[in-house]
Design an enzyme around this catalytic site. Sequence first.
Site, mmCIF file in Angstrom:
data_model
loop_
_atom_site.group_PDB
_atom_site.id
_atom_site.type_symbol
_atom_site.label_atom_id
_atom_site.label_comp_id
_atom_site.label_asym_id
_atom_site.label_seq_id
_atom_site.Cartn_x
_atom_site.Cartn_y
_atom_site.Cartn_z
ATOM 1 N N GLU A 175 0.821 -1.225 0.000
ATOM 2 C CA GLU A 175 0.000 0.000 0.000
ATOM 3 C C GLU A 175 0.851 1.269 0.000
ATOM 4 O O GLU A 175 1.224 1.778 1.052
ATOM 5 C CB GLU A 175 -0.950 0.008 1.215
ATOM 6 C CG GLU A 175 -1.853 1.247 1.232
ATOM 7 C CD GLU A 175 -2.812 1.320 2.423
ATOM 8 O OE1 GLU A 175 -2.750 0.443 3.300
ATOM 9 O OE2 GLU A 175 -3.606 2.268 2.462
ATOM 10 N N LYS A 217 -2.380 -1.938 -3.294
ATOM 11 C CA LYS A 217 -3.437 -1.080 -2.737
ATOM 12 C C LYS A 217 -3.027 0.390 -2.909
ATOM 13 O O LYS A 217 -2.427 0.988 -2.013
ATOM 14 C CB LYS A 217 -3.654 -1.433 -1.254
ATOM 15 C CG LYS A 217 -4.684 -0.562 -0.556
ATOM 16 C CD LYS A 217 -5.087 -1.137 0.796
ATOM 17 C CE LYS A 217 -5.970 -0.160 1.558
ATOM 18 N NZ LYS A 217 -6.627 -0.712 2.729
HETATM 19 C C1 5MM Z 1 -8.166 1.478 8.332
HETATM 20 O O1 5MM Z 1 -7.156 2.475 8.407
HETATM 21 C C2 5MM Z 1 -5.823 2.016 8.181
HETATM 22 C C3 5MM Z 1 -4.825 2.821 8.929
HETATM 23 O O2 5MM Z 1 -4.931 2.799 10.237
HETATM 24 P P1 5MM Z 1 -3.744 3.492 11.098
HETATM 25 O O3 5MM Z 1 -3.483 4.845 10.481
HETATM 26 O O4 5MM Z 1 -4.364 3.583 12.436
HETATM 27 O O5 5MM Z 1 -2.581 2.588 11.034
HETATM 28 C C4 5MM Z 1 -5.363 2.335 6.773
HETATM 29 O O6 5MM Z 1 -4.100 1.762 6.499
HETATM 30 C C5 5MM Z 1 -6.299 1.839 5.769
HETATM 31 O O7 5MM Z 1 -6.184 0.449 5.663
HETATM 32 C C6 5MM Z 1 -6.042 2.456 4.407
HETATM 33 O O8 5MM Z 1 -5.511 3.739 4.467
HETATM 34 C C7 5MM Z 1 -7.342 2.506 3.682
HETATM 35 O O9 5MM Z 1 -8.282 3.164 4.488
HETATM 36 P P2 5MM Z 1 -9.196 4.279 3.820
HETATM 37 O O10 5MM Z 1 -10.030 4.794 4.965
HETATM 38 O O11 5MM Z 1 -8.249 5.294 3.250
HETATM 39 O O12 5MM Z 1 -9.979 3.533 2.753
#
Ligand code: 5MM
Length: 338
Positions: A175, A217
């Site tokens: 990601e 991702k």
């Molecule tokens: C679910 O949020 C994840 C990050 O959590 P932390 O910042 O607490 O580590 C994050 O990695 C998430 O998996 C991705 O950014 C995708 O989430 P969004 O909300 O951007 O779809």
Amino acid sequence: MENIHTIALAMVKKGKGILAADESNGTMAKRLESVKIPSTEANRLSFRETLFTSPKIKNFISGVILYDETIKQTASNGQNIAELLNEYGVIPGIKVDKGLVPLALCKEEKVTEGLDGLNQRLLEYYKLGARFTKWRAIYNISNIHPSKTAILSNAHALARYAAIVQDSKMVPIVEPEVLMDGSHDIKKCYDVTASVLNECFNQLIIHKVDLKGIVLKPNMILNGLQSGKKNEAKEVAEKTLDCIKKNVPHDVPGIAFLSGGQTEVEATENLNSINKINDTKFMFTFSYGRALQKSALNTWAKNINDKKSVQNVFDARSEMNSLATFGKWNLQLEKKAA
Ligand code: 5MM
């Protein structure tokens, strides 16, 4: 036989996507406090278990990314969380990065940590039932960012992570997230994302990562949040698809976008538009956190005992995104689902 190729393909199977429920406790506290619910261990589990046991989860969700606390918790029926997900036909995954730290000598930039002892932690997560993992790097855009240092160091860490995970017979979600914040336009987002993806694959190849056994991702290509410009789904789709085609090797089976702060409907509409014009062999799906959970969380906060309403909202959101993986979503269906 279950191997990383079949797991990766199952994660991006048409009609299904990934729920990112891997918020660390700090982020989860912000989410819960925004709806005035205290962020206790029991509340975090209760909300997540409500989503994981929703009646239609097996139709629309291929996998769930868990946080360290969650994968070690016990569901209310006594099962561990990975067993519970397996029973619902969902592959358990785990966030394995240890979060962001300042990138030394590079003001305002971050690098992701967590490589030390990673293979030991993976042994434990595998035993607990995880079959894929996630590591997130972030890049901010400004006149001077991201620096070459940030692009190189994060790509190197992502590739080292992916290699260690494949060595442990699990699928790494890679990601690299170019953040939406900033006053830049969509063209700048395209250029930065292209450089970031290019260096990531350069490093993944150097580190001998099997590209058929990863899921990418990335962010979609969007105008900066403070640019004052509206994102048109058609343009987002064309630019995102073009950027992926030019910078992602064909061996990668699938791309599961993050939502990155888009609204729930924007994230669905943009994914739908990408799939409508997809002329590649890549599967394009979702790996959303906020864009799958926001309405469900608001519903839960109204009455944390009303599981059915929360699950209806979550299932409806998942179904809209499932339709978007076929390019078959539209606003009428959205209104009907609401
Ligand atoms: C679910 O949020 C994840 C990050 O959590 P932390 O910042 O607490 O580590 C994050 O990695 C998430 O998996 C991705 O950014 C995708 O989430 P969004 O909300 O951007 O779809």
